[in-house]
Design an enzyme around this catalytic site. Structure first.
Site, PDB file in Angstrom:
ATOM      1  N   ASP A 301       0.539  -0.792  -0.107  1.00  0.00           N
ATOM      2  CA  ASP A 301       0.074   0.395  -0.127  1.00  0.00           C
ATOM      3  C   ASP A 301       0.946   1.366   0.376  1.00  0.00           C
ATOM      4  OD1 ASP A 301      -2.977   0.873   0.146  1.00  0.00           O
ATOM      5  OD2 ASP A 301      -2.036   1.604   2.338  1.00  0.00           O
ATOM      6  N   GLU A 348       0.806  -0.961  -5.252  1.00  0.00           N
ATOM      7  CA  GLU A 348      -0.321  -0.340  -5.047  1.00  0.00           C
ATOM      8  C   GLU A 348       0.351   1.905  -5.389  1.00  0.00           C
ATOM      9  OE1 GLU A 348      -2.038   2.907  -4.595  1.00  0.00           O
ATOM     10  OE2 GLU A 348      -1.559   2.709  -2.096  1.00  0.00           O
ATOM     11  N   ASP A 402     -10.837   1.204  -1.964  1.00  0.00           N
ATOM     12  CA  ASP A 402     -11.182   2.852  -1.299  1.00  0.00           C
ATOM     13  C   ASP A 402     -12.484   3.043  -2.080  1.00  0.00           C
ATOM     14  OD1 ASP A 402     -10.147   2.857   0.353  1.00  0.00           O
ATOM     15  OD2 ASP A 402      -7.853   3.447  -0.648  1.00  0.00           O
TER      16      ASP A 402
END
Length: 504
Positions: A301, A348, A402
């Protein structure tokens, strides 16, 4: 390139908390097994989850805001598996049942699950603490994270839940004599924490074995920063930019982006990267190796922070007044590669991505992310998310945790995005048909991996959204029901997977 990424595959993004169960939250019981049945029958061989770490109602239950980057979320311990292993009687399971309303009621789940664990520990704790498997688990993890985590939990309890920077100075500053005396005083509390972590990791290892048996690869998610009020930061204060009282000098976040005009101020402390380099990134390497015992592949992430991270001065109310600072970049990834030659990472690479981020990802042959919901904006011809720009060494998503669901993404558009979609694809989806269309496009992608949120497979609208970035409350609660997955959905997914060469 890691051989794990060599085969065209597809799969589902679904967190454990969202699985069906009779106990208020998804867990490692029969609902998980039925989900694996669905994956196998559909020809889907990837399962991506969110972090497995503990959550807190105080921190709005975000799996990205945990008191440990290493510990397991005990809400996921399955009462059914405990009964099957003889720790509970079948007749007791109803004591911990909660109806599946489609949302997780975290406060009720926390109370019930803790009462279950208290009962099991009271009944079996002393016997299990002498068990060789438990002792081997403790010995394997104690020095790397487990001892500090258990001590942190006991100290939090002693201080009424206050964050560690407000603890008495000997505990805040980790005075060895004070901690040793406290550990002896609170021995039973600490032993129960160890016991609960043993139960979690024992059950998760069986999940891993079941996935291996079915040929399903597990993709985990590694948050870039730990939470300030965590065992990780308390135990390794020298590795973060903190002042003499342990408060953050600078806070993590991102500048204004797709999700927020004022940026996102996460509040995590940022790393003191020179201190990590001085120890050859030992703590980071422990963390990566620990995570890869839980999953096959890790999504890193906020990968862009390895190239450069957004640092916001302490005291700011938004992320607007932050600035870029250099990350550890190649030095860090080279250190990891020396330990793990074939890096099993997905980068990511969303948000404000600069050329140095792309260069870093490509230097280590890491697949990046292509999110189709981002691929129909005004920059469509050049967008890395548009289908014609997808890389073979990449991962095609309809959306992420998200994003809103694809159906709501379509329904909430004023028309410009719909127009670009129709002109680009030549398709005019019927009402409610956009999720299936995006899943089909993701399957078409040259990217070897294609992943779809379960909410898109179920064609859900706004109520299925998992997270709204920058919204403080109401996230992370969505759950599916057993009845949601029909034979028709299973067959449709298998046809798509087969048609586009994603059936290994």
């Amino acid at each position: 390139m890691n051989e794990l990424f060599a085969t065209r595959r597809s799969g589902v993004l679904l967190h454990v908390s969202s699985l069906p169960s009779a106990y208020g939250i998804g867990d490692m019981g029969s609902g998980l097994v039925r989900f694996l049945d669905f994956l196998e029958a559909s020809g889907l061989t990837l399962w991506q989850i969110l972090p497995l770490t503990p959550v807190s109602s105080f921190l709005e239950n975000s799996p990205y805001s945990s008191n440990s980057l290493f510990a397991g979320n005990t809400l996921f311990i399955s009462p059914e598996r405990l009964a099957a292993d003889g720790y509970l009687r079948l007749s007791e399971l109803s004591d911990f049942a909660l109806p599946n309303t489609g949302k997780v009621d975290y406060p009720r789940c926390e109370v019930l699950r803790q009462s279950l664990l208290d009962r099991v520990y009271l009944r079996w704790g002393r016997e299990l603490l002498a068990d060789s498997a438990f002792q081997a688990f403790v010995q394997r993890h104690a020095s790397a994270w487990l001892d500090d985590f258990a001590l942190f939990c006991a100290l939090k309890k002693k201080h009424g839940g206050q964050q560690w920077t407000r603890w008495a100075a000997p505990y805040r500053q980790r005075d060895a004599a004070a901690l040793s005396a406290f550990a002896e005083e609170e021995r039973d509390t600490i032993q129960q924490v160890l016991f609960e972590q043993y139960l979690f990791f024992s059950q998760w290892e069986r999940v891993r074995e079941e996935c291996r048996r079915r040929g399903i690869l597990l993709i985990g998610d590694a948050p870039f920063y730990p939470t300030h009020d965590s065992a990780d930061v308390w135990a390794h204060q020298e590795l973060f930019q903190l002042d003499e009282r342990g408060e953050s000098r600078q806070l993590a976040g991102v500048p204004p982006d797709y999700f927020s005009e004022t940026g996102q101020l996460w509040g995590n402390p940022v790393y003191a990267w020179p201190a990590h380099a001085a120890e050859d990134y030992a703590w980071c390497l422990h963390r990566v190796e620990h995570s890869l015992r839980e999953v096959d592949i890790l999504r890193i992430d906020h990968f862009r922070a390895l190239a450069g991270y957004w640092a916001v001065p302490h005291g700011e109310k938004t992320a607007l007044n932050g600035h870029w600072e250099p990350g550890p970049g190649e030095a860090f990834l080279s250190a990891v590669q020396q330990r793990i030659p074939q890096l099993p990472f997905i980068a990511e690479d969303l948000g404000e991505i600069t050329p140095d981020v792309i260069a870093l990802r490509k230097a280590f042959a890491l697949p990046g992310m292509h999110v189709l919901q981002f691929g129909f904006d005004e920059d469509l011809p050049k967008s890395p998310h548009a289908l014609h720009n997808h890389e073979q060494n990449g991962v095609s998503y309809t959306g992420t945790h998200d994003n809103t669901t694809s159906r709501h993404w379509w329904e909430s558009d004023g028309g410009a995005r719909k127009s670009r979609f129709r002109r680009y694809t030549g398709l005019a989806p019927a009402a409610g048909g956009i999720a299936e269309a995006l899943i089909r496009i993701a399957c078409m992608s040259p990217a070897r991996f294609a992943l779809f949120p379960m909410q898109d497979i179920l064609n859900l609208s706004a109520a299925g959204r998992m997270n709204v970035p920058s919204r403080a409350r109401g996230n992370w609660a969505w759950r599916m029901r057993s009845k949601d997955v029909s034979g028709q959905i299973t067959e449709k997914m298998r046809q798509l997977v087969t048609l586009y060469g994603r059936l290994p």
